[in-house]
Design an enzyme around this catalytic site. Structure first.
Site, PDB file in Angstrom:
ATOM      1  N   SER A  73      -7.926  16.391  13.866  1.00 15.22           N
ATOM      2  CA  SER A  73      -6.600  16.675  14.411  1.00 15.22           C
ATOM      3  C   SER A  73      -6.738  17.164  15.839  1.00 15.22           C
ATOM      4  O   SER A  73      -7.725  17.833  16.187  1.00 15.22           O
ATOM      5  CB  SER A  73      -5.889  17.739  13.570  1.00 15.22           C
ATOM      6  OG  SER A  73      -4.702  18.183  14.211  1.00 15.22           O
ATOM      7  N   TYR A 122      -5.652  25.174   8.682  1.00 12.80           N
ATOM      8  CA  TYR A 122      -5.783  23.719   8.747  1.00 12.80           C
ATOM      9  C   TYR A 122      -6.732  23.306   9.871  1.00 12.80           C
ATOM     10  O   TYR A 122      -7.648  22.496   9.676  1.00 12.80           O
ATOM     11  CB  TYR A 122      -4.400  23.110   8.949  1.00 12.80           C
ATOM     12  CG  TYR A 122      -4.400  21.631   9.213  1.00 12.80           C
ATOM     13  CD1 TYR A 122      -4.503  20.719   8.174  1.00 12.80           C
ATOM     14  CD2 TYR A 122      -4.281  21.131  10.516  1.00 12.80           C
ATOM     15  CE1 TYR A 122      -4.499  19.349   8.414  1.00 12.80           C
ATOM     16  CE2 TYR A 122      -4.268  19.774  10.767  1.00 12.80           C
ATOM     17  CZ  TYR A 122      -4.384  18.883   9.715  1.00 12.80           C
ATOM     18  OH  TYR A 122      -4.378  17.539   9.958  1.00 12.80           O
TER      19      TYR A 122
END
Length: 253
Positions: free
Chosen positions: A145, A158
Site C-alpha cells: 500500500s 494496516y
C-alpha cells in the site's frame, strides 16, 4: 487457447483490485485461478468474465487468515492444474486483504491480530505452501500500500503489516533467486474501490483531497492497478526483482 499459456493464482481475485488484475491477466493471455472468501456467486461471475476473454479459469475458496486450511487448498489447486494438464503455476499475486480504519489509541488487539493473520502471516505461509507449485523462473507479486510510504491517520496497524510484507518481499527475492523466481511489491495509492468502506470512492471530500495531492490530478481506479499487477507478473519484467513499485499517480510526492 493453448495448454502452455501462463497460469497465475490471484488471492482475493473475485472482487476489487484482485478481480481487475485477474481480468487484466486474462486479456494478456494467462489462465487464472482466483480465490474468494464467501461470495461464490461473485467468484463464478469473475470466472465467466475470464472465460469470455478466451482463457481458462477456476475459483477456489480460501481464507488467507487460516493457515490450517492451506494444505487442503494446495491439494485443490493441484486438482485444477491436473485438469488443465499442468503441474505448476507461473505466477502468484498475494492480493487478498481488508482494511481497518482506527486511530492508534483505539486499535484493539483483535483488529491487530486479524490484520496480521491475513496480511502478513497468511502471505508468508501461503507462499511457502505454494512454493512446490510455482515453476522455476516464475513470478510473485505481493500487494502492499502507499500507506507504507506516507502516513494517514487511522491506518497504523494496516500499514505496519504492509511494511512488513515489503521487507518479506526482499527476503523472498533473495532466497528464491536460485530458482529464478522474481518477487516484487505492488503498492497501490488511494483507489476508488470499496476498500475501507469505500471512503475514497464515495466521500467527495476525501476524493477531492486525494486528487489535489496526486501529481496526475485524480484518485486511482481499479484499472490502474490491474494493469500494473499484470505487468509485474509478466516475463517481460523478469529483470525487475526485489523492488517496490508504487502505483499511486504520484500521491504525496
Amino acid at each position: 487457447m493453448t495448454d502452455n499459456a501462463p497460469i497465475v493464482l490471484v488471492t482475493g481475485g473475485s472482487r476489487g483490485l484482485g478481480r481487475n488484475a485477474a481480468l487484466a491477466l486474462a486479456r494478456d493471455g494467462s489462465d487464472v485461478i482466483v480465490t474468494f472468501l464467501d461470495n461464490r456467486t461473485q467468484a463464478d461471475a469473475t470466472v465467466k468474465e475470464i472465460e469470455a476473454a478466451g482463457r481458462r479459469a477456476a475459483a477456489l475458496r480460501l481464507d488467507t487468515g487460516d493457515i490450517d486450511a492451506f494444505p487442503a487448498f494446495v491439494a485443490e489447486t493441484r486438482t485444477v492444474l491436473g485438469g488443465w494438464q499442468r503441474e505448476r503455476i507461473d505466477g502468484l499475486l498475494n492480493n487478498a486483504g481488508m482494511g481497518v480504519h482506527a486511530a492508534f489509541a483505539e486499535t484493539t488487539p483483535e483488529q491487530f491480530d486479524w490484520l496480521y493473520r491475513v496480511h502478513l502471516k497468511g502471505v508468508y505461509f501461503l507462499t511457502q505452501a505454494l512454493l512446490p507449485l510455482i515453476r522455476d523462473g516464475g513470478r510473485i507479486v505481493n500487494v502492499s500500500s502507499g500507506l507504507a510510504r506516507f502516513s494517514m491517520e487511522g491506518y497504523s496497524a494496516y500499514a505496519a503489516m504492509k511494511g512488513a510484507v515489503e521487507v518479506l518481499t526482499r527476503y523472498l527475492a533473495k532466497e528464491l533467486g536460485a530458482r529464478g523466481i522474481g518477487v516484487n511489491v505492488l503498492a497501490p495509492g488511494a483507489i476508488e474501490t470499496d476498500f475501507g468502506g469505500g471512503r475514497v470512492r464515495d466521500d467527495a471530500a476525501i476524493n477531492a483531497w486525494v486528487a489535489a495531492n496526486t501529481a496526475l490530478g485524480r484518485a486511482g481506479v481499479p484499472d490502474d492497478i490491474g494493469a500494473a499487477a499484470a505487468a509485474l507478473l509478466s516475463p517481460r519484467m523478469g529483470w525487475v526483482n526485489g523492488q517496490r513499485v508504487e502505483a499511486s499517480g504520484g500521491m504525496l510526492l
